[in-house]
Design a protein around this motif. Structure first.
Motif, short mmCIF file in Angstrom:
data_model
loop_
_atom_site.label_atom_id
_atom_site.label_comp_id
_atom_site.label_asym_id
_atom_site.label_seq_id
_atom_site.Cartn_x
_atom_site.Cartn_y
_atom_site.Cartn_z
N ASP A 31 0.83 -1.22 0.00
CA ASP A 31 0.00 0.00 0.00
C ASP A 31 0.86 1.26 0.00
O ASP A 31 0.57 2.22 -0.72
CB ASP A 31 -0.93 0.00 1.22
CG ASP A 31 -2.04 -1.03 1.09
OD1 ASP A 31 -2.40 -1.38 -0.05
OD2 ASP A 31 -2.54 -1.50 2.13
N LEU A 32 1.91 1.27 0.82
CA LEU A 32 2.76 2.46 0.93
C LEU A 32 3.62 2.65 -0.31
O LEU A 32 3.87 3.79 -0.74
CB LEU A 32 3.61 2.38 2.19
CG LEU A 32 2.82 2.44 3.50
CD1 LEU A 32 3.72 2.18 4.70
CD2 LEU A 32 2.11 3.79 3.64
N ASP A 33 4.08 1.55 -0.93
CA ASP A 33 4.84 1.68 -2.18
C ASP A 33 3.96 2.29 -3.27
O ASP A 33 4.42 3.11 -4.07
CB ASP A 33 5.36 0.31 -2.63
CG ASP A 33 6.58 -0.15 -1.85
OD1 ASP A 33 7.18 0.69 -1.15
OD2 ASP A 33 6.94 -1.34 -1.95
N ASP A 34 2.70 1.87 -3.30
CA ASP A 34 1.78 2.42 -4.29
C ASP A 34 1.57 3.91 -4.07
O ASP A 34 1.59 4.71 -5.02
CB ASP A 34 0.44 1.69 -4.22
CG ASP A 34 -0.56 2.21 -5.24
OD1 ASP A 34 -0.45 1.82 -6.42
OD2 ASP A 34 -1.45 3.02 -4.86
N SER A 76 -5.49 4.12 5.40
CA SER A 76 -5.13 3.73 6.76
C SER A 76 -3.61 3.58 6.90
O SER A 76 -3.01 4.06 7.88
CB SER A 76 -5.82 2.40 7.12
OG SER A 76 -5.41 1.94 8.38
N ALA A 77 -2.98 2.94 5.92
CA ALA A 77 -1.52 2.78 5.95
C ALA A 77 -0.82 4.14 5.89
O ALA A 77 0.18 4.39 6.58
CB ALA A 77 -1.07 1.90 4.78
N THR A 78 -1.36 5.02 5.06
CA THR A 78 -0.79 6.37 4.92
C THR A 78 -0.88 7.13 6.23
O THR A 78 0.08 7.80 6.65
CB THR A 78 -1.52 7.13 3.79
OG1 THR A 78 -1.32 6.43 2.55
CG2 THR A 78 -1.00 8.56 3.65
N ARG A 79 -2.02 7.06 6.87
CA ARG A 79 -2.18 7.75 8.16
C ARG A 79 -1.20 7.24 9.19
O ARG A 79 -0.59 8.03 9.94
CB ARG A 79 -3.61 7.55 8.67
CG ARG A 79 -4.65 8.41 7.97
CD ARG A 79 -6.02 8.01 8.43
NE ARG A 79 -7.05 8.93 7.96
CZ ARG A 79 -8.33 8.60 7.85
NH1 ARG A 79 -8.73 7.39 8.20
NH2 ARG A 79 -9.20 9.49 7.42
N ARG A 80 -1.03 5.93 9.24
CA ARG A 80 -0.10 5.34 10.21
C ARG A 80 1.33 5.81 9.94
O ARG A 80 2.08 6.10 10.88
CB ARG A 80 -0.18 3.81 10.15
CG ARG A 80 -1.37 3.23 10.89
CD ARG A 80 -1.33 1.70 10.83
NE ARG A 80 -2.39 1.12 11.64
CZ ARG A 80 -2.28 0.78 12.91
NH1 ARG A 80 -1.14 1.00 13.55
NH2 ARG A 80 -3.29 0.24 13.57
N ASP A 94 1.01 16.67 10.26
CA ASP A 94 0.41 15.43 9.77
C ASP A 94 -0.62 15.78 8.72
O ASP A 94 -1.78 16.08 9.04
CB ASP A 94 -0.24 14.66 10.92
CG ASP A 94 -0.87 13.35 10.45
OD1 ASP A 94 -0.85 13.08 9.24
OD2 ASP A 94 -1.38 12.61 11.30
N PRO A 95 -0.22 15.75 7.43
CA PRO A 95 -1.15 16.14 6.36
C PRO A 95 -2.29 15.15 6.14
O PRO A 95 -3.25 15.46 5.42
CB PRO A 95 -0.24 16.20 5.13
CG PRO A 95 0.87 15.26 5.43
CD PRO A 95 1.09 15.37 6.90
N ALA A 96 -2.21 13.96 6.73
CA ALA A 96 -3.26 12.96 6.54
C ALA A 96 -4.34 13.05 7.60
O ALA A 96 -5.36 12.36 7.50
CB ALA A 96 -2.65 11.56 6.53
N ARG A 97 -4.13 13.92 8.60
CA ARG A 97 -5.07 13.96 9.74
C ARG A 97 -6.50 14.29 9.31
O ARG A 97 -7.46 13.73 9.83
CB ARG A 97 -4.59 15.00 10.75
CG ARG A 97 -5.41 15.02 12.05
CD ARG A 97 -5.00 16.22 12.91
NE ARG A 97 -3.58 16.12 13.28
CZ ARG A 97 -3.13 15.46 14.34
NH1 ARG A 97 -3.98 14.81 15.11
NH2 ARG A 97 -1.86 15.45 14.62
N SER A 98 -6.65 15.19 8.36
CA SER A 98 -7.99 15.66 7.99
C SER A 98 -8.61 14.87 6.84
O SER A 98 -9.73 15.16 6.42
CB SER A 98 -7.93 17.14 7.58
OG SER A 98 -7.08 17.31 6.45
#
Length: 308
Positions: A31-34, A76-80, A94-98
């Protein structure tokens, strides 16, 4: 530090501190590589990506037709990962927070056609003796009342009101409801009560006393009544006899069939909610696809403009 190295650090932490399994780590890496690849195509990395860049990546996933569950897992993986980068000092924000994930529709319930249900009843008619009478009573009560299998197998004798043709059900959360029985269900119940005593366990008084409380007693179950597993086996046997796919027949599928067939034949959602014992109407709304089809058919046949 490049994106690949940051992902490696994150996965090392997941393995060491969270005890993540190899399959979990592999899924995170995919997921993170993608997401890394999608950020790279926008000249961004995990260290300088901002919320709009991440939103663009998620929008791209949607355009590609990826399942909502897959997109949700990527998010979910990105947020983590971003929480890890923030905690370790690689980022100050944390740009994924919102970010909000894609809406995942509830899967439609598996159901049986009315013809399939008729085939099950026909198979039960082929069984002889008390065993066949019990199978027909179980099917009739389940399909007539839409009971949960746990409610059906543990029905106490005291729950039956033959005079009013109803069952008094105590369901989830202690919620109580009255379930009216159809005439065929009432007749099947009466036939079962006439032979039920023949099936009561022989032997110790304690076992007998326990079993006598239940509509469907069992001499082999510690509970004193038929178990969910025993009833599931009965259904599988009937499905085989009826020529149906065993994998698609279960007590819960019959409960779904009860609700779906009621709605298809004109019942309203609130009435079905009450009969099923759902505390919240939103739980019953998984069946609205049936109402939608009925409304479409109604417009096509009854609306004056549809006849022009």
């Amino acid at each position: 530090m490049n994106s690949g190295q940051l992902i490696d650090l994150f996965l090392d932490m997941m393995a060491a501190e969270r005890g993540a399994a190899r399959n979990t780590l592999d899924a995170y890496r995919r997921d993170l590589d993608d997401m890394s690849m999608r950020l790279s195509s926008r000249d961004r990395t995990w260290l300088d990506a901002q919320t709009p860049h991440l939103e663009a990546c998620l929008a791209e996933l949607a355009r590609e037709g990826l399942a909502a569950s897959t997109a949700a897992r990527r998010l979910s993986a990105t947020r983590r990962l971003f929480r890890f980068l923030l905690a370790e000092g690689y980022r100050t924000d944390d740009p994924a927070r919102s970010l909000t994930g894609p809406k995942r529709g509830r899967p439609l319930p598996k159901i049986m056609s009315e013809a399939d249900v008729d085939a099950l009843f026909a198979a039960a008619e082929e069984l002889d003796g008390a065993r066949g009478i019990r199978a027909r009573a179980l099917l009739e009560i389940l399909y007539a009342g839409g009971l949960r299998v746990s409610e059906l197998v543990a029905l106490p004798i005291a729950a039956i009101s033959q005079r009013s043709g109803t069952l008094h059900i105590k369901g989830k959360g202690g919620r109580e409801r009255l379930v009216p029985l159809t005439q065929p269900a009432t007749e099947a119940l009466r036939a079962w009560l006439e032979v039920r005593d023949q099936t009561l366990p022989k032997g110790r008084t304690a076992n007998l006393a326990k079993a006598q409380r239940f509509l469907f007693p069992s001499s082999s179950a510690a509970s004193g009544h038929l178990t969910r597993e025993q009833f599931a086996r009965i259904l599988k046997e009937l499905a085989r006899t009826a020529g149906l796919d065993e994998a698609k027949v279960s007590p819960h599928v019959l409960r779904h069939a009860f609700a779906t067939h009621l709605l298809a034949n004109g019942a309203d959602l609130r009435s079905v909610q009450a009969l099923l014992g759902h505390a919240d109407i939103s739980t019953t709304q998984i069946y609205t696809h049936v109402l939608e089809e009925r409304l479409k058919a109604l417009v096509e046949t009854a609306h004056p403009l549809a006849k022009r």
